[in-house]
Design an enzyme around this catalytic site. Structure first.
Site, PDB file in Angstrom:
ATOM      1  N   ARG A   1       6.781   5.793   2.500  1.00  0.00           N
ATOM      2  CA  ARG A   1       5.679   6.745   2.732  1.00  0.00           C
ATOM      3  C   ARG A   1       4.689   6.173   3.747  1.00  0.00           C
ATOM      4  NH1 ARG A   1       2.586  10.569  -0.220  1.00  0.00           N
ATOM      5  NH2 ARG A   1       3.809  10.483  -2.119  1.00  0.00           N
TER       6      ARG A   1
ATOM      7  N   LEU B   1       0.871  -1.188   0.000  1.00  0.00           N
ATOM      8  CA  LEU B   1       0.000   0.000   0.000  1.00  0.00           C
ATOM      9  C   LEU B   1       0.895   1.222   0.000  1.00  0.00           C
ATOM     10  CD1 LEU B   1      -2.695  -0.298   2.842  1.00  0.00           C
ATOM     11  CD2 LEU B   1      -3.087  -0.378   0.379  1.00  0.00           C
ATOM     12  N   HIS B   2       0.724   2.105  -0.962  1.00  0.00           N
ATOM     13  CA  HIS B   2       1.534   3.327  -0.920  1.00  0.00           C
ATOM     14  C   HIS B   2       0.880   4.531  -1.569  1.00  0.00           C
ATOM     15  CE1 HIS B   2       2.402   2.062  -5.010  1.00  0.00           C
ATOM     16  NE2 HIS B   2       2.833   3.275  -5.246  1.00  0.00           N
ATOM     17  N   ARG B   3      -0.305   4.366  -2.179  1.00  0.00           N
ATOM     18  CA  ARG B   3      -0.943   5.511  -2.845  1.00  0.00           C
ATOM     19  C   ARG B   3      -1.275   6.568  -1.804  1.00  0.00           C
ATOM     20  NH1 ARG B   3       0.096   5.292  -7.729  1.00  0.00           N
ATOM     21  NH2 ARG B   3       0.225   3.120  -8.289  1.00  0.00           N
TER      22      ARG B   3
ATOM     23  N   ASP C   1      -2.358  -1.580  -3.819  1.00  0.00           N
ATOM     24  CA  ASP C   1      -2.841  -0.436  -4.602  1.00  0.00           C
ATOM     25  C   ASP C   1      -1.824  -0.081  -5.694  1.00  0.00           C
ATOM     26  OD1 ASP C   1      -0.815   0.755  -3.117  1.00  0.00           O
ATOM     27  OD2 ASP C   1      -2.140   2.142  -2.047  1.00  0.00           O
TER      28      ASP C   1
END
Ligand code: UD1
Length: 381
Positions: A253, A218-220, A296
């Protein structure tokens, strides 16, 4: 045949998802008969070992001829910094064309510089559209495609998207998916998941669950930058981990935001193995043995389709619709009920089987090299 008149192709990479696309292209340019000279520029958008150096090694990418070392920043700062530093490199190297891949800030920044100097731009993975302009990548894609001179596409729907935007059909070539070239080249040498966990100092027995294990990325920004979204997503992952142990390869992030929002205790380390960003061989090894992938990422949607592993994509839309229409991908957004239902379906054996899309056959880069050679010989028109 004489290639003396062809100046080098200036190939640009910046961020993690670029590296697996560029590796087979560089190899194909070198092995094409006659070979096409190439230079590699790394903008330095990604600079950590885990986000860059390790991938260069895994993918056997040559050392970049130039590293612009731009690092992190706001979109404006990062894009502007790439542009400022790329211009003198372009002047110095005088390439036949600039070849960019994907949709990261470096892709657009180098495209803008080249096109304004009258240097032809070649875009690999053109024409993908999520139709969501809130995604920075969508803006990067639309603008790059508008001004690129040669556009190589991974799925036929991309040609329709481009033609709707007024791109002339003769600029578009369907060559297949270079990222799948990398995947197929590395599938057999991928690192077993157990070794990856052990290397990280974690107990590999986590993987011995009768249902196997799931892989998470997950990084969006839309998923991880607000506590109000990130917290429920972590909670549904915690809930899922009661059914199936998870391996979470965490982008910096996401890690930073979990700390910033004080969410470190949501995931139980006995059920969720949290790893730093992984090398390519580790990631392929994790995915190929997984019962399901929750992500994502754009790339993982395609890689799971090629591997036949069910994928739940935590986004509202995808720019890669073939992974849903033909592959193993299901869009679940950040909708907790949809995620729960998707996981239950897959664990009950009702996950999508899918099939491998047309021209995702490991030879896309060779087709690109062949076309590029002809096109450059014809004067890049
Ligand atoms: C970028 C791409 C995204 C891609 C992702 C893959 C854009 C607009 N986005 O997003 O499409 O899916 O890469 O990883 O280009 N950071 C580090 N080390 C690094 C790089 C970044 O710690 O080597 C951290 C920094 O805190 C940085 C943040 O990650 O501020 C975001 O990095 P950035 O390159 O701006 O975008 P990504 O989120 O990685």
């Amino acid at each position: 045949m004489n290639t003396g008149t062809i100046q080098p192709v200036m190939c640009v990479v910046g961020a993690r998802p670029n590296f697996m696309k560029m590796a087979p292209i560089l190899r194909a340019l070198a092995s094409h008969v006659p070979s096409l000279p190439a230079l590699l520029v790394h903008t330095g958008q990604h600079y950590d070992t885990g986000m860059s150096d390790q991938l260069f090694a895994d993918l056997r990418l040559p050392r970049p001829d130039i590293n612009l070392e731009v690092g992190s920043g706001s979109h404006a700062v990062q894009t502007a910094e790439v542009m400022k530093r790329f211009e003198p490199a372009l002047d110095q190297l005088g390439p036949s064309c600039v070849l960019v891949v994907g949709d990261v800030n470096s892709t657009l920044a180098c495209t803008l510089v080249a096109v304004k100097k009258g240097i032809p731009v070649v875009h690999v993975e053109a024409g993908l559209r999520s139709y969501d302009r809130k995604m920075p990548e969508e803006v990067n894609r639309v603008l790059t495609d508008q001004v690129a001179d040669r556009l190589y596409i991974t799925e036929r729907s991309a040609a329709q998207n481009l033609q709707r935007e007024g791109v002339a059909p003769e600029r578009i070539v369907f060559t297949g998916n270079v990222m799948i070239d990398s995947l197929l080249a590395c599938r057999e040498t991928a690192r077993p998941a157990r070794d990856t966990l052990r290397e990280a100092g974690l107990d590999a027995a986590l993987l011995d669950h009768p249902r196997g294990y799931g892989v998470v990325t997950l990084h969006r920004p839309s998923n991880v930058d607000e506590a109000a979204t990130l917290q429920p997503l972590l909670e549904i992952l915690a809930e899922t981990s009661l059914l199936l142990p998870l391996v979470f390869a965490m982008h910096p992030r996401t890690r930073n935001n979990i700390q910033r929002f004080g969410l470190q205790s949501v995931l139980d380390p006995r059920r969720v193995a949290v790893l730093p960003p992984q090398g390519y061989l580790e990631m392929v090894g994790l995915m190929k043995g997984a019962s399901l992938v929750l992500t994502d990422s754009g790339g993982l949607q395609e890689e799971t389709t090629a591997l036949g592993v069910p994928c739940l994509t935590l986004r509202e839309n995808t720019e890669r619709p073939i992974t849903v229409d033909q592959g193993t991908n299901t869009m679940v957004g950040a909708d907790l009920a949809a995620i729960r239902a998707g996981v239950a379906d897959i664990l009950a054996g009702r996950g999508k089987q899918g099939r491998v899309p047309e021209l995702w056959d490991g030879h896309a880069a060779e087709r690109i090299a062949a076309d590029l050679h002809q096109w450059l010989r014809a004067g890049a028109r």
